[in-house]
Write an enzyme that holds these catalytic residues in place. Structure first.
Site, mmCIF file in Angstrom:
data_model
loop_
_atom_site.group_PDB
_atom_site.id
_atom_site.type_symbol
_atom_site.label_atom_id
_atom_site.label_comp_id
_atom_site.label_asym_id
_atom_site.label_seq_id
_atom_site.Cartn_x
_atom_site.Cartn_y
_atom_site.Cartn_z
ATOM 1 N N GLU A 167 24.029 9.235 -14.997
ATOM 2 C CA GLU A 167 23.167 8.571 -15.989
ATOM 3 C C GLU A 167 23.989 8.152 -17.202
ATOM 4 O O GLU A 167 23.806 7.060 -17.724
ATOM 5 C CB GLU A 167 22.024 9.500 -16.423
ATOM 6 C CG GLU A 167 21.004 9.766 -15.338
ATOM 7 C CD GLU A 167 20.442 8.494 -14.699
ATOM 8 O OE1 GLU A 167 20.085 7.560 -15.430
ATOM 9 O OE2 GLU A 167 20.373 8.439 -13.471
ATOM 10 N N TRP B 170 25.520 5.049 -16.398
ATOM 11 C CA TRP B 170 24.634 3.868 -16.454
ATOM 12 C C TRP B 170 24.773 3.180 -17.815
ATOM 13 O O TRP B 170 24.699 1.967 -17.946
ATOM 14 C CB TRP B 170 23.159 4.260 -16.231
ATOM 15 C CG TRP B 170 22.716 4.075 -14.808
ATOM 16 C CD1 TRP B 170 22.565 5.059 -13.884
ATOM 17 C CD2 TRP B 170 22.374 2.836 -14.146
ATOM 18 N NE1 TRP B 170 22.146 4.508 -12.683
ATOM 19 C CE2 TRP B 170 22.016 3.152 -12.825
ATOM 20 C CE3 TRP B 170 22.333 1.502 -14.546
ATOM 21 C CZ2 TRP B 170 21.629 2.190 -11.894
ATOM 22 C CZ3 TRP B 170 21.945 0.528 -13.628
ATOM 23 C CH2 TRP B 170 21.608 0.877 -12.318
ATOM 24 N N TRP C 167 5.533 -17.338 -16.697
ATOM 25 C CA TRP C 167 5.012 -16.231 -17.521
ATOM 26 C C TRP C 167 3.694 -16.614 -18.169
ATOM 27 O O TRP C 167 3.430 -17.781 -18.432
ATOM 28 C CB TRP C 167 6.015 -15.890 -18.644
ATOM 29 C CG TRP C 167 7.372 -15.468 -18.182
ATOM 30 C CD1 TRP C 167 8.540 -16.149 -18.370
ATOM 31 C CD2 TRP C 167 7.727 -14.277 -17.458
ATOM 32 N NE1 TRP C 167 9.593 -15.455 -17.821
ATOM 33 C CE2 TRP C 167 9.130 -14.302 -17.249
ATOM 34 C CE3 TRP C 167 6.997 -13.188 -16.963
ATOM 35 C CZ2 TRP C 167 9.811 -13.300 -16.578
ATOM 36 C CZ3 TRP C 167 7.686 -12.185 -16.295
ATOM 37 C CH2 TRP C 167 9.065 -12.245 -16.107
ATOM 38 N N ASN D 237 12.359 8.151 -19.525
ATOM 39 C CA ASN D 237 12.891 7.058 -18.696
ATOM 40 C C ASN D 237 11.945 6.630 -17.577
ATOM 41 O O ASN D 237 11.746 5.438 -17.339
ATOM 42 C CB ASN D 237 14.249 7.454 -18.107
ATOM 43 C CG ASN D 237 14.827 6.335 -17.259
ATOM 44 O OD1 ASN D 237 15.053 5.243 -17.741
ATOM 45 N ND2 ASN D 237 15.036 6.608 -15.977
ATOM 46 N N TRP E 13 9.666 -10.533 -19.938
ATOM 47 C CA TRP E 13 10.335 -9.262 -20.259
ATOM 48 C C TRP E 13 10.914 -9.245 -21.669
ATOM 49 O O TRP E 13 11.052 -8.190 -22.288
ATOM 50 C CB TRP E 13 11.430 -8.947 -19.234
ATOM 51 C CG TRP E 13 12.552 -9.954 -19.167
ATOM 52 C CD1 TRP E 13 12.658 -11.014 -18.328
ATOM 53 C CD2 TRP E 13 13.740 -9.990 -19.974
ATOM 54 N NE1 TRP E 13 13.815 -11.718 -18.553
ATOM 55 C CE2 TRP E 13 14.509 -11.108 -19.562
ATOM 56 C CE3 TRP E 13 14.244 -9.189 -21.002
ATOM 57 C CZ2 TRP E 13 15.728 -11.453 -20.138
ATOM 58 C CZ3 TRP E 13 15.457 -9.522 -21.579
ATOM 59 C CH2 TRP E 13 16.194 -10.636 -21.159
ATOM 60 N N TRP F 11 15.679 -3.836 -19.226
ATOM 61 C CA TRP F 11 14.530 -4.753 -19.108
ATOM 62 C C TRP F 11 14.774 -5.767 -18.002
ATOM 63 O O TRP F 11 13.891 -6.070 -17.208
ATOM 64 C CB TRP F 11 14.230 -5.430 -20.453
ATOM 65 C CG TRP F 11 13.301 -4.581 -21.267
ATOM 66 C CD1 TRP F 11 13.658 -3.693 -22.247
ATOM 67 C CD2 TRP F 11 11.881 -4.473 -21.134
ATOM 68 N NE1 TRP F 11 12.541 -3.049 -22.740
ATOM 69 C CE2 TRP F 11 11.435 -3.516 -22.074
ATOM 70 C CE3 TRP F 11 10.935 -5.090 -20.327
ATOM 71 C CZ2 TRP F 11 10.084 -3.161 -22.227
ATOM 72 C CZ3 TRP F 11 9.588 -4.751 -20.467
ATOM 73 C CH2 TRP F 11 9.180 -3.792 -21.407
HETATM 74 P P1 FAD Z 1 19.209 11.522 -20.093
HETATM 75 O O1 FAD Z 1 18.489 11.439 -18.801
HETATM 76 O O2 FAD Z 1 19.447 12.855 -20.655
HETATM 77 O O3 FAD Z 1 20.586 10.754 -19.885
HETATM 78 C C1 FAD Z 1 21.744 11.013 -20.700
HETATM 79 C C2 FAD Z 1 22.229 9.723 -21.323
HETATM 80 O O4 FAD Z 1 22.594 8.783 -20.324
HETATM 81 C C3 FAD Z 1 21.185 9.014 -22.147
HETATM 82 O O5 FAD Z 1 21.113 9.537 -23.446
HETATM 83 C C4 FAD Z 1 21.674 7.574 -22.131
HETATM 84 O O6 FAD Z 1 22.682 7.352 -23.072
HETATM 85 C C5 FAD Z 1 22.273 7.462 -20.740
HETATM 86 N N1 FAD Z 1 21.281 6.893 -19.810
HETATM 87 C C6 FAD Z 1 20.382 7.555 -19.072
HETATM 88 N N2 FAD Z 1 19.684 6.702 -18.292
HETATM 89 C C7 FAD Z 1 20.153 5.464 -18.560
HETATM 90 C C8 FAD Z 1 19.840 4.160 -18.089
HETATM 91 N N3 FAD Z 1 18.913 3.953 -17.146
HETATM 92 N N4 FAD Z 1 20.509 3.110 -18.598
HETATM 93 C C9 FAD Z 1 21.476 3.290 -19.536
HETATM 94 N N5 FAD Z 1 21.812 4.514 -20.019
HETATM 95 C C10 FAD Z 1 21.172 5.577 -19.543
HETATM 96 N N6 FAD Z 1 18.467 3.668 -23.146
HETATM 97 C C11 FAD Z 1 18.995 3.590 -24.384
HETATM 98 O O7 FAD Z 1 19.857 4.408 -24.734
HETATM 99 N N7 FAD Z 1 18.597 2.626 -25.255
HETATM 100 C C12 FAD Z 1 17.645 1.706 -24.935
HETATM 101 O O8 FAD Z 1 17.332 0.838 -25.751
HETATM 102 C C13 FAD Z 1 17.045 1.790 -23.649
HETATM 103 N N8 FAD Z 1 16.058 0.942 -23.293
HETATM 104 C C14 FAD Z 1 15.485 1.047 -22.038
HETATM 105 C C15 FAD Z 1 14.478 0.142 -21.664
HETATM 106 C C16 FAD Z 1 13.881 0.227 -20.411
HETATM 107 C C17 FAD Z 1 12.821 -0.764 -20.014
HETATM 108 C C18 FAD Z 1 14.298 1.227 -19.509
HETATM 109 C C19 FAD Z 1 13.674 1.336 -18.150
HETATM 110 C C20 FAD Z 1 15.307 2.109 -19.861
HETATM 111 C C21 FAD Z 1 15.915 2.033 -21.115
HETATM 112 N N9 FAD Z 1 16.941 2.924 -21.510
HETATM 113 C C22 FAD Z 1 17.502 2.816 -22.758
HETATM 114 C C23 FAD Z 1 17.523 3.864 -20.533
HETATM 115 C C24 FAD Z 1 16.907 5.276 -20.498
HETATM 116 O O9 FAD Z 1 15.521 5.186 -20.419
HETATM 117 C C25 FAD Z 1 17.288 6.113 -21.727
HETATM 118 O O10 FAD Z 1 18.679 6.087 -21.920
HETATM 119 C C26 FAD Z 1 16.864 7.568 -21.522
HETATM 120 O O11 FAD Z 1 15.478 7.647 -21.321
HETATM 121 C C27 FAD Z 1 17.248 8.362 -22.751
HETATM 122 O O12 FAD Z 1 16.770 9.665 -22.646
HETATM 123 P P2 FAD Z 1 17.759 10.893 -22.509
HETATM 124 O O13 FAD Z 1 18.799 10.832 -23.578
HETATM 125 O O14 FAD Z 1 16.933 12.107 -22.444
HETATM 126 O O15 FAD Z 1 18.438 10.580 -21.121
#
Ligand code: FAD
Length: 479
Positions: free
Chosen positions: A277, A280, A308, A343, A361, A384
């Site tokens: 993650e 990602w 749209w 997420n 979107w 997105w």
């Molecule tokens: P954890 O599950 O603990 O993951 C650890 C770290 O990994 C996160 O803090 C983040 O930096 C990174 N990470 C995890 N999942 C993703 C992912 N799918 N994509 C990119 N990085 C990821 N994340 C953001 O940081 N900023 C945003 O603006 C953002 N917008 C999003 C918009 C949409 C529509 C979706 C579906 C996802 C988005 N995310 C975004 C990705 C993800 O949802 C969040 O990073 C995550 O929910 C953060 O929670 P956490 O720190 O507990 O994640």
């Protein structure tokens, strides 16, 4: 480095440990000016939304305090950073400027230009890594092009050298000896006042480096052990919630990587899924840096022909958590109340906006940008586009999340829904994700009147699904 005062320009690296620019200044034992500029020239891809302004205020307060502990003062100025840095050089006779690299498209352009201008004026500029584990331009496919698909990106990432060890916190900074003008943070008016909508955000978060380490500690002491399975269940709090701390650079991905590796007792698959993650985020930056304007343009330009809907009323219902689909409404209310959303639920609400309501979107991206404390130029746009089906390695458009089944699968008992939609607290599990199917007697007993205490669904799932598939088909015919 030339002898003379050094400017360390803080941006999205609001920490003193594993801060390579700050450490370099400390090692020089030269007078150092620690500077933060509120960027009045930021474009729409980098200017802070409302929730992040709140965070920035508190994060800068925390940074100023941490800097004091090592003898440094944080100078705050507001305006054009390029101009302010040049003025500060004239004022102080600074000979070098140090910063940690940032990767939004406009930031890269501006930093490159400033570096070249300053170098032309005999000012040394050194930039350091810190925000990403590997430079986003470094990883390339066998044919030399950027990756478009995550799995091979991850494989290539895993084949690279292990990320470096985090750098230590400097013991002491030699602070610039003369007094320098600094704004008062309060004068920047970053906090909301009328109304103050940030109460729920303040209850949830502690911005700053200390808050980031507390979050990491809490995560490593428990939730990581269940991360692989638990990360999909929004009521379980099994994710790290490190995202806003990472976005503001209060903790670095190097520090997180090293701490996770050091956690011997944790079951390896949980660690591996968590690392994936974190990567990602790296992949999102890889896409942003290599494909420009991800915020405005469909990565797959077939989607330029997508029909749209304007749907202002539907957009408002979505923003306010009033769609009549409990899992969607709970997510949107969690976002509004706490500045963050789980997420799994981000994916559900984004899919609902794009596919059930047929709203572009980019509208959803904008709303998230304003309301998320972790709004990130790469992750937000890439995610997105991923949900829309217009992005690189995107989820196919025709895979349409069913908000009822998603709710039943990931929030079976409705615990998450009831937390954010308390008006549904007495609806039995069987109907919690589809209250409109509950018999009148049950609704009455639960004190719910659809259309009054909780909305009727704004669209019918089956009809909306068919309409989305037809719109997709139409786009395909036109491209
Ligand atoms: P954890 O599950 O603990 O993951 C650890 C770290 O990994 C996160 O803090 C983040 O930096 C990174 N990470 C995890 N999942 C993703 C992912 N799918 N994509 C990119 N990085 C990821 N994340 C953001 O940081 N900023 C945003 O603006 C953002 N917008 C999003 C918009 C949409 C529509 C979706 C579906 C996802 C988005 N995310 C975004 C990705 C993800 O949802 C969040 O990073 C995550 O929910 C953060 O929670 P956490 O720190 O507990 O994640």
């Amino acid at each position: 480095m030339p002898s003379g005062p050094i400017i360390v320009w803080f941006r999205n690296d609001l920490r003193i440990s594993d801060n390579a620019a700050l450490l370099k200044a400390a090692q020089q034992e030269q007078e150092t000016i620690c500077l933060y500029v509120f960027d009045e020239d930021a474009d729409e891809t980098t200017e802070y939304g409302g929730a992040q302004k709140w965070w920035l205020h508190h994060s800068l307060t925390a940074l100023a305090k941490s800097l004091e502990t090592i003898g440094a003062k944080l100078i705050l100025r507001r305006g054009s950073p390029e101009q302010i840095i040049k003025e500060l050089i004239d004022e102080t006779g600074a000979k070098s400027v140090l910063w940690n690299r940032r990767y939004a498209t406009s930031h890269i352009k501006r930093d490159t230009k400033l570096k070249s201008d300053l170098t032309d004026s005999d000012i040394e500029v050194i930039s350091f890594d810190g925000a990403l584990l590997h430079e986003p331009t470094k990883l390339r496919t066998g044919s030399g092009s950027p990756y478009k698909v995550y799995t091979p990106f991850w494989r290539a990432f895993s084949g690279m050298d292990e990320p470096r060890d985090p750098a230590p916190k400097p013991d002491k900074i030699v602070s610039y000896s003369k007094s320098l003008k600094s704004d008062s943070l309060d004068d920047w008016s970053l906090l909301p006042t009328k109304p103050d909508w940030a109460g729920g955000i303040a209850d949830e978060w502690t911005p700053g480096e200390e808050g980031a380490w507390e979050r990491l500690g809490d995560f490593l002491n428990g939730p990581i052990n269940d991360y692989k399975e638990g990360r999909d269940f929004p009521a379980q709090n099994d994710t790290s919630k490190l995202s806003p701390h990472l976005t503001f650079g209060e903790i670095s991905p190097y520090q997180i990587w090293a701490e996770v590796n050091a956690k011997q007792a944790t079951h390896t698959p949980n660690k591996e899924v968590f690392r994936k993650e974190v990567v990602w985020r790296e992949f999102s930056y890889h896409l942003l840096v290599n494909f420009e304007d991800l915020k405005n343009k469909n990565y797959n330009d077939d989607f330029d022909a997508f029909p749209w809907n304007d749907g202002k009323k539907h957009l408002e219902a979505w923003q306010q958590g009033q769609t009549g689909y409990p899992i969607v409404d709970a997510g949107m209310r969690q976002l509004w109340q706490t500045g963050w959303m789980h997420n799994r639920v981000r994916m559900i609400v984004a899919s609902f906006l794009i596919k059930h309501l047929l709203i572009d979107w980019r509208e959803g991206e904008k709303w998230f940008w304003d309301t998320l404390v972790d709004a990130d130029p790469a992750s937000n746009t890439a995610s997105w586009q991923w949900v829309a089906g217009s992005g690189a390695d995107a989820s196919p458009y025709f895979r349409i999340f069913n908000p009822i089944l998603q709710g039943e699968k990931f929030d079976k008992s409705g615990e998450y829904v009831k937390l954010y939609c308390p008006e549904l607290r007495d609806i039995p599990e069987k109907y919690i994700h589809k209250p409109w199917e509950a018999p009148e007697k049950i609704l009455e007993k639960a004190g719910v009147t659809l259309g009054e205490t909780y909305p009727e669904p704004v669209v019918d799932h089956k009809t909306a699904r068919e309409r989305a598939l037809a719109a997709y088909q139409k786009m395909k015919e036109n491209t």
